[in-house]
Design a protein around this motif. Structure first.
Motif, PDB file in Angstrom:
ATOM      1  N   ALA A  43       0.684  -1.479  -0.031  1.00 54.60           N
ATOM      2  CA  ALA A  43      -0.026  -0.194   0.403  1.00 54.60           C
ATOM      3  C   ALA A  43       0.955   1.386  -0.106  1.00 54.60           C
ATOM      4  O   ALA A  43       0.547   2.257  -0.908  1.00 54.60           O
ATOM      5  N   THR A  44       2.087   1.476   0.131  1.00 56.57           N
ATOM      6  CA  THR A  44       2.853   3.012   0.703  1.00 56.57           C
ATOM      7  C   THR A  44       3.463   2.689  -0.836  1.00 56.57           C
ATOM      8  O   THR A  44       3.690   3.590  -1.049  1.00 56.57           O
ATOM      9  N   ILE A  45       3.713   1.551  -1.245  1.00 54.45           N
ATOM     10  CA  ILE A  45       4.893   1.745  -2.163  1.00 54.45           C
ATOM     11  C   ILE A  45       3.387   2.694  -3.671  1.00 54.45           C
ATOM     12  O   ILE A  45       3.973   3.076  -4.597  1.00 54.45           O
ATOM     13  N   ILE A  46       2.371   1.754  -3.197  1.00 51.41           N
ATOM     14  CA  ILE A  46       1.345   2.473  -4.854  1.00 51.41           C
ATOM     15  C   ILE A  46       0.655   3.808  -4.003  1.00 51.41           C
ATOM     16  O   ILE A  46       0.636   4.494  -5.215  1.00 51.41           O
ATOM     17  N   LEU A  47       0.697   4.647  -2.771  1.00 53.32           N
ATOM     18  CA  LEU A  47       0.605   5.776  -2.393  1.00 53.32           C
ATOM     19  C   LEU A  47       1.920   6.310  -3.032  1.00 53.32           C
ATOM     20  O   LEU A  47       1.026   7.656  -3.316  1.00 53.32           O
ATOM     21  N   ILE A  48       3.171   6.018  -3.101  1.00 49.50           N
ATOM     22  CA  ILE A  48       3.667   6.710  -3.084  1.00 49.50           C
ATOM     23  C   ILE A  48       4.247   6.957  -5.181  1.00 49.50           C
ATOM     24  O   ILE A  48       4.015   7.682  -5.808  1.00 49.50           O
ATOM     25  N   SER A  49       3.655   5.927  -5.916  1.00 53.06           N
ATOM     26  CA  SER A  49       3.816   5.722  -7.358  1.00 53.06           C
ATOM     27  C   SER A  49       2.331   5.803  -7.982  1.00 53.06           C
ATOM     28  O   SER A  49       2.626   6.379  -9.037  1.00 53.06           O
ATOM     29  N   TYR A 100      11.391  -8.255  -3.095  1.00 55.96           N
ATOM     30  CA  TYR A 100      10.786  -7.751  -4.014  1.00 55.96           C
ATOM     31  C   TYR A 100      10.066  -6.461  -3.590  1.00 55.96           C
ATOM     32  O   TYR A 100      10.909  -5.421  -4.705  1.00 55.96           O
ATOM     33  N   ASN A 101       9.272  -6.381  -2.918  1.00 58.07           N
ATOM     34  CA  ASN A 101       8.525  -4.771  -2.816  1.00 58.07           C
ATOM     35  C   ASN A 101       9.609  -3.619  -2.046  1.00 58.07           C
ATOM     36  O   ASN A 101       9.902  -2.636  -2.114  1.00 58.07           O
ATOM     37  N   VAL A 102      10.215  -4.215  -0.745  1.00 62.23           N
ATOM     38  CA  VAL A 102      11.369  -3.150  -0.346  1.00 62.23           C
ATOM     39  C   VAL A 102      12.238  -2.670  -1.625  1.00 62.23           C
ATOM     40  O   VAL A 102      12.577  -1.709  -1.704  1.00 62.23           O
ATOM     41  N   ILE A 103      13.059  -3.581  -2.567  1.00 61.84           N
ATOM     42  CA  ILE A 103      13.833  -2.890  -3.682  1.00 61.84           C
ATOM     43  C   ILE A 103      12.856  -1.813  -4.522  1.00 61.84           C
ATOM     44  O   ILE A 103      13.078  -1.244  -4.409  1.00 61.84           O
ATOM     45  N   VAL A 104      11.809  -2.162  -4.846  1.00 61.82           N
ATOM     46  CA  VAL A 104      10.600  -1.578  -5.470  1.00 61.82           C
ATOM     47  C   VAL A 104      10.326  -0.032  -4.955  1.00 61.82           C
ATOM     48  O   VAL A 104      10.800   1.078  -5.025  1.00 61.82           O
ATOM     49  N   PHE A 105      10.319  -0.398  -3.596  1.00 60.50           N
ATOM     50  CA  PHE A 105      10.220   0.581  -2.565  1.00 60.50           C
ATOM     51  C   PHE A 105      11.541   1.791  -2.803  1.00 60.50           C
ATOM     52  O   PHE A 105      11.386   2.997  -3.024  1.00 60.50           O
ATOM     53  N   PHE A 106      12.122   1.290  -2.474  1.00 59.20           N
ATOM     54  CA  PHE A 106      13.209   2.132  -2.537  1.00 59.20           C
ATOM     55  C   PHE A 106      13.992   2.970  -3.545  1.00 59.20           C
ATOM     56  O   PHE A 106      14.135   4.240  -3.805  1.00 59.20           O
ATOM     57  N   TRP A 107      13.209   1.858  -5.035  1.00 62.40           N
ATOM     58  CA  TRP A 107      13.626   3.111  -6.098  1.00 62.40           C
ATOM     59  C   TRP A 107      12.894   3.924  -6.245  1.00 62.40           C
ATOM     60  O   TRP A 107      13.556   5.499  -7.172  1.00 62.40           O
ATOM     61  N   THR A 108      11.611   3.926  -5.903  1.00 59.65           N
ATOM     62  CA  THR A 108      10.927   4.600  -5.743  1.00 59.65           C
ATOM     63  C   THR A 108      10.504   5.898  -5.099  1.00 59.65           C
ATOM     64  O   THR A 108       9.969   6.831  -5.465  1.00 59.65           O
TER      65      THR A 108
END
Length: 424
Positions: A43-49, A100-108
């Motif tokens: 949810a955090t990744i989606i809210l940022i991206s 995977y999600n952690v890596i995507v989060f930091f790139w985002t």
């Protein structure tokens, strides 16, 4: 302020990581705490991206957990997963997805991917009407070459293409992307998109059709600056449910010869393709647990496909077929896991995002098409492997783009010649 907001997100995710590691336990069937933590991270990744390829990547990747979770709790999913030939390694599936999600989060959270994505999407690469007409004709011709029968969905004739090769549908997708920045004001392009979607769906090609729809929707919401709020989420979620029901209905007809809308709606969360990919992900984990690491065999095969007539080691599918029944496909984390374990996952996902970042560094027609191809092909990348995109990026885009550039140059010279004669 933006920097402070980023650090707050970092702090939240670090806390999630620490709790996730501290409660990691493979002895229980489903670690509910870890599942909740992963959902918060998602949810955090989606809210940022918001509206972005990153949103598509994480939602589609995480969706493979749903059939596995349903299978564990109800014993019902689809196909080989439902047959329970291999125990569901749900906690390990969740663990690698969390990485995977952690890596995507930091790139985002710490790159300019989102900013550059919107900037590139809003570029307008105008084409002459003659060029548009030719590209539209090519998209239609390539569609018919890929599926040369009258609209029908018989499984036995679905992959019999009119000409040699199995990449004609890839050419179609690249043609549609070349036309994309002119779609809002050109009826011919709109009709071409409708024809291609109809032709693909009527021949049972759901993955490419779904990718075209996802790419088109994402492009339009970005260039129109659609606000990301509860109302828009509900609207697009409703659209997704309707489309998912339609695609499952088409798939059921293709496989069984008949289907019902109600049954298709009920099957959304055990969508056959997602269940198959969930099964593939699960058996790749089982392979990793029971066999030796492949130390790059799958990666070498992947790279060998780039060079014509060069043979590499066995593919992901060929390797797994030696040990498990295999429906075909390759989940995005499976190959790296079997090759190098967790290090393989971490390395490959970072390489993926380095490539995305490089593509987004410049705004030109090639990067526009190359990036949109990633968006249009996001389902194939996650469900069937990176090979689909690699060959198109290296061969198909330059080939078609060169043709368009030469055609535009000829048209421009001709127009200048006509203008010069009128002046004199």
């Amino acid at each position: 302020m933006q920097l402070i907001h980023r650090f707050k997100n970092d702090f939240l995710v670090i806390i999630l990581m620490l709790i996730f590691i501290s409660v990691y336990n493979t002895n229980i069937q489903v670690n509910i705490i870890q599942l909740v933590l992963n959902t918060i991270l998602l949810a955090t990744i989606i809210l940022i991206s918001k509206y972005s390829i990153i949103t598509l990547l994480v939602i589609i990747s995480n969706s493979v957990l749903v059939p596995a979770l349903i299978q564990l709790n109800t014993g019902k999913s689809y196909g080989l997963l439902q047959m329970n030939l291999v125990p569901v390694h749900f906690n390990q599936m969740l663990f690698y997805i969390f990485i995977y999600n952690v890596i995507v989060f930091f790139w985002t959270n710490h790159s300019n991917i989102l900013k550059n994505e919107k900037k590139l999407m809003k570029e307008n690469f105008n084409l002459s009407q003659l060029t548009i007409t030719i590209i539209c004709m090519l998209a239609i011709i390539f569609s018919i070459v890929a599926f040369p029968t009258l609209p029908g969905i018989e499984q036995s004739i679905r992959f019999k293409m009119l000409l040699p090769g199995n990449a004609w549908n890839h050419f179609v997708v690249v043609c549609l992307i070349i036309l994309l920045s002119n779609i809002r004001n050109n009826r011919m392009i709109q009709i071409t998109y409708i024809f291609v979607l109809f032709w693909f769906l009527s021949h049972g090609e759901r993955v490419d059709a779904a990718g075209i729809i996802l790419g088109l929707v994402l492009y339009l919401v970005i260039i129109k600056d659609v606000k990301f709020n509860i109302l828009s989420i509900i609207k697009y979620l409703a659209g997704f449910i309707i489309l998912a029901t339609l695609f499952i209905y088409i798939g059921n007809i293709r496989i069984n010869g008949d289907a019902s809308i109600v049954q298709s709606f009920n099957s959304i969360f055990t969508f056959s393709t997602i269940s198959d990919i969930s099964y593939l992900y699960n058996i790749s984990i089982d392979f990793f647990d029971k066999q030796a690491m492949l130390h790059g065999d799958i990666t070498r095969w992947f790279l060998a496909q780039v060079v014509p007539l060069v043979n590499g080691p066995m593919s992901f599918t060929e390797i797994l077929k030696q040990f498990y029944p295999n429906p075909g496909g390759e989940f995005i984390l499976s190959g790296p896991l079997m090759d190098f374990g967790v290090l393989g996952i971490i390395t490959m996902i970072n390489i993926d995002f380095i490539v995305i970042k490089i593509i987004l560094t410049k705004n030109n027609r090639y990067t526009f098409i190359a990036y949109l191809l990633l968006v249009f092909a996001v389902l194939r990348i996650i469900w069937y492997g990176r090979m689909y995109v690699l060959t198109a990026e290296i061969y198909f885009i330059p080939l078609l783009l060169t043709m368009v550039t030469l055609l535009e140059a000829v048209i421009k010279r001709k127009d200048e010649g006509v203008k010069w004669r009128k002046e004199f």
